[in-house]
Design an enzyme around this catalytic site. Sequence first.
Site, PDB file in Angstrom:
ATOM      1  N   LYS A  30      44.680  47.848  46.910  1.00  0.00           N
ATOM      2  CA  LYS A  30      43.827  48.855  46.260  1.00  0.00           C
ATOM      3  C   LYS A  30      42.365  48.413  46.283  1.00  0.00           C
ATOM      4  CE  LYS A  30      43.512  48.751  41.609  1.00  0.00           C
ATOM      5  NZ  LYS A  30      42.169  48.685  41.004  1.00  0.00           N
ATOM      6  N   ASN A  31      42.107  47.180  45.861  1.00  0.00           N
ATOM      7  CA  ASN A  31      40.714  46.746  45.698  1.00  0.00           C
ATOM      8  C   ASN A  31      40.013  46.429  47.019  1.00  0.00           C
ATOM      9  OD1 ASN A  31      40.907  47.195  43.013  1.00  0.00           O
ATOM     10  ND2 ASN A  31      41.099  45.043  42.425  1.00  0.00           N
TER      11      ASN A  31
ATOM     12  N   CYS B  92      34.599  49.932  29.371  1.00  0.00           N
ATOM     13  CA  CYS B  92      35.992  50.298  29.583  1.00  0.00           C
ATOM     14  C   CYS B  92      36.858  49.365  28.762  1.00  0.00           C
ATOM     15  CB  CYS B  92      36.371  50.269  31.049  1.00  0.00           C
ATOM     16  SG  CYS B  92      36.605  48.631  31.694  1.00  0.00           S
TER      17      CYS B  92
ATOM     18  N   ARG C  25      47.892  53.654  38.737  1.00  0.00           N
ATOM     19  CA  ARG C  25      46.583  53.440  39.376  1.00  0.00           C
ATOM     20  C   ARG C  25      46.656  52.320  40.411  1.00  0.00           C
ATOM     21  NH1 ARG C  25      41.617  52.931  35.422  1.00  0.00           N
ATOM     22  NH2 ARG C  25      40.713  52.741  37.484  1.00  0.00           N
TER      23      ARG C  25
HETATM   24  C1  EPZ Z   1      36.548  43.906  40.516  1.00  0.00           C
HETATM   25  O1  EPZ Z   1      35.876  44.597  39.473  1.00  0.00           O
HETATM   26  C2  EPZ Z   1      37.947  44.463  40.584  1.00  0.00           C
HETATM   27  N1  EPZ Z   1      37.873  45.873  40.910  1.00  0.00           N
HETATM   28  C3  EPZ Z   1      38.665  44.202  39.277  1.00  0.00           C
HETATM   29  O2  EPZ Z   1      39.993  44.649  39.389  1.00  0.00           O
HETATM   30  C4  EPZ Z   1      38.662  42.709  38.984  1.00  0.00           C
HETATM   31  O3  EPZ Z   1      39.236  42.465  37.725  1.00  0.00           O
HETATM   32  C5  EPZ Z   1      37.244  42.161  39.024  1.00  0.00           C
HETATM   33  O4  EPZ Z   1      36.601  42.512  40.272  1.00  0.00           O
HETATM   34  C6  EPZ Z   1      37.162  40.649  38.886  1.00  0.00           C
HETATM   35  O5  EPZ Z   1      37.886  40.032  39.906  1.00  0.00           O
HETATM   36  C7  EPZ Z   1      37.676  46.267  42.162  1.00  0.00           C
HETATM   37  O6  EPZ Z   1      37.550  45.471  43.089  1.00  0.00           O
HETATM   38  C8  EPZ Z   1      37.652  47.735  42.420  1.00  0.00           C
HETATM   39  P1  EPZ Z   1      32.931  42.132  38.693  1.00  0.00           P
HETATM   40  P2  EPZ Z   1      34.300  44.495  39.342  1.00  0.00           P
HETATM   41  O7  EPZ Z   1      31.699  42.914  38.961  1.00  0.00           O
HETATM   42  O8  EPZ Z   1      33.688  44.320  40.669  1.00  0.00           O
HETATM   43  C9  EPZ Z   1      30.020  41.177  35.030  1.00  0.00           C
HETATM   44  C10 EPZ Z   1      41.981  45.730  38.669  1.00  0.00           C
HETATM   45  O9  EPZ Z   1      42.756  45.554  37.691  1.00  0.00           O
HETATM   46  N2  EPZ Z   1      29.014  42.008  35.716  1.00  0.00           N
HETATM   47  O10 EPZ Z   1      33.315  41.077  39.659  1.00  0.00           O
HETATM   48  O11 EPZ Z   1      33.877  45.642  38.508  1.00  0.00           O
HETATM   49  C11 EPZ Z   1      31.238  41.962  34.575  1.00  0.00           C
HETATM   50  O12 EPZ Z   1      30.996  42.621  33.352  1.00  0.00           O
HETATM   51  C12 EPZ Z   1      40.473  45.678  38.483  1.00  0.00           C
HETATM   52  O13 EPZ Z   1      42.388  45.971  39.816  1.00  0.00           O
HETATM   53  C13 EPZ Z   1      27.722  42.090  35.193  1.00  0.00           C
HETATM   54  O14 EPZ Z   1      27.415  41.508  34.146  1.00  0.00           O
HETATM   55  O15 EPZ Z   1      34.158  43.157  38.523  1.00  0.00           O
HETATM   56  C14 EPZ Z   1      32.285  40.889  34.517  1.00  0.00           C
HETATM   57  O16 EPZ Z   1      32.172  40.188  33.319  1.00  0.00           O
HETATM   58  C15 EPZ Z   1      40.059  45.590  37.067  1.00  0.00           C
HETATM   59  N3  EPZ Z   1      26.801  42.843  35.870  1.00  0.00           N
HETATM   60  C16 EPZ Z   1      31.923  39.968  35.688  1.00  0.00           C
HETATM   61  O17 EPZ Z   1      30.561  40.274  35.983  1.00  0.00           O
HETATM   62  C17 EPZ Z   1      27.077  43.491  37.030  1.00  0.00           C
HETATM   63  O18 EPZ Z   1      26.185  44.155  37.589  1.00  0.00           O
HETATM   64  C18 EPZ Z   1      32.734  40.161  36.955  1.00  0.00           C
HETATM   65  O19 EPZ Z   1      32.867  41.538  37.243  1.00  0.00           O
HETATM   66  C19 EPZ Z   1      28.380  43.395  37.561  1.00  0.00           C
HETATM   67  C20 EPZ Z   1      29.338  42.635  36.891  1.00  0.00           C
END
Ligand code: EPZ
Length: 416
Positions: free
Chosen positions: A22-23, A116, A396
């Site tokens: 998915k990701n 979320c 999902r």
């Molecule tokens: C991806 O989300 C995945 N989703 C998530 O999978 C996964 O949990 C996550 O990466 C971590 O591995 C997809 O790939 C579609 P991040 P993403 O940006 O990219 C902070 C699942 O269950 N952050 O790597 O949204 C953020 O809040 C899902 O399949 C900022 O502060 O996660 C978090 O604490 C859920 N500012 C950390 O970074 C930003 O601009 C990592 O989040 C971006 C992120």
Amino acid sequence: MDKLKITGGRPLEGEVQVSGAKNAALPIMCAALLSAKPLALTNVPRLRDISTMARLLAQMGVAVERSEQGAVLHAKAITDPTATYELVKTMRASVLVLGPLLARCGEAKVSLPGGCAIGARPVDQHVKGLQAMGATISIEHGYMQASARRLRGARIVMDLVTVTGTENLMMAAALAEGETLLENAAREPEVLDLARCLGAMGAKIEGAGSDVIRIQGVRALGGAEHRVMPDRIETGTYLAAAAAAGGKIRLTGAAPKTLDATLDKLREAGSKITVTESSIEIETARRPAAVSVRTAPYPGFATDMQAQFMALACVADGTALITETIFENRFMHAIELQRLGADIRLEGNTAVVRGVERLQGAGVMATDLRASAGLVIAALVAEGDTVVDRIYHLDRGYEGLEKKLGLLGARVARIA
Ligand code: EPZ
């Protein structure tokens, strides 16, 4: 039919095929926005998030044709570079259209995703990177309103490791003028899979899979064919289920090399693991030993596997510490696991889990995708019936979950 009834207590035996990731599929579908030529994908999982992304792209004028395990996306012309709140609020990955739209059309209007269930999840790094490439971005009525004549390559050092942030900027940079250097980039295999797809479309990208990615922008990208990588989190979820329930299962169509941290932990728990290039077999003869995990960006232990390992720890022999470092609110499954008789104490971002001999079936509520997976694992080992409510979360991200669990001998039914 939004509940899953699971009768626990049986070891798992058998073989199932892993689906496409998915990701990886989500960002790759967005890459279609970068080219006027068709992008033909195979190994696309049949999941709600994939249909949501298809709907979002279709609203922008992309022709989307789905087949059994494939999709052809053709963005001949983009008629409306907008991602509405209605869709973005149901799936945060929608924000992945921002970079491609801006690069291709010079403008984009994308709803801010908001918080979320698992945390605040800001998108400041996406915005900061695009601004460094020359974009003007303002927030108006809850929307990111972005414009740029042509994006310029830039050196971008990300403040923290973000998966979709890295993907968004990599896609934007593929069509920017000159070279972009992304530092402190995410090393997740899904980033590498996206880079491979972009490469097949004609992008010039080096270093994906490491923390420095160098992108030489090109004027236009072409069409391509790409096979989406196997889902490492789906794979890990079935492995954790088999470690908790016992028995012997084999997963085919997998990518064991993307699962090192998970496999190490399962071995530590006492399971015997045998891998080939594309299959993983796990055999568990006794009660698992307690193993502690600490989530970290790849190649560390994935936050998307945390809930499943908490479920495993609930029935393990000994005490495990489960520490979540990526998201601030990703322990909601702990409360539900307690309803099944688990002994869990939360201390800040660590859950102290003392394994119990057995869990008991009860009604529980799914709160997010991976939390639900943790509840399903606990239900598989609990005595009696567990009813997991709100399983739309599972739809999902897990293709044919009850069918696959059924193939492994579990007693699972979808009920109203
Ligand atoms: C991806 O989300 C995945 N989703 C998530 O999978 C996964 O949990 C996550 O990466 C971590 O591995 C997809 O790939 C579609 P991040 P993403 O940006 O990219 C902070 C699942 O269950 N952050 O790597 O949204 C953020 O809040 C899902 O399949 C900022 O502060 O996660 C978090 O604490 C859920 N500012 C950390 O970074 C930003 O601009 C990592 O989040 C971006 C992120």
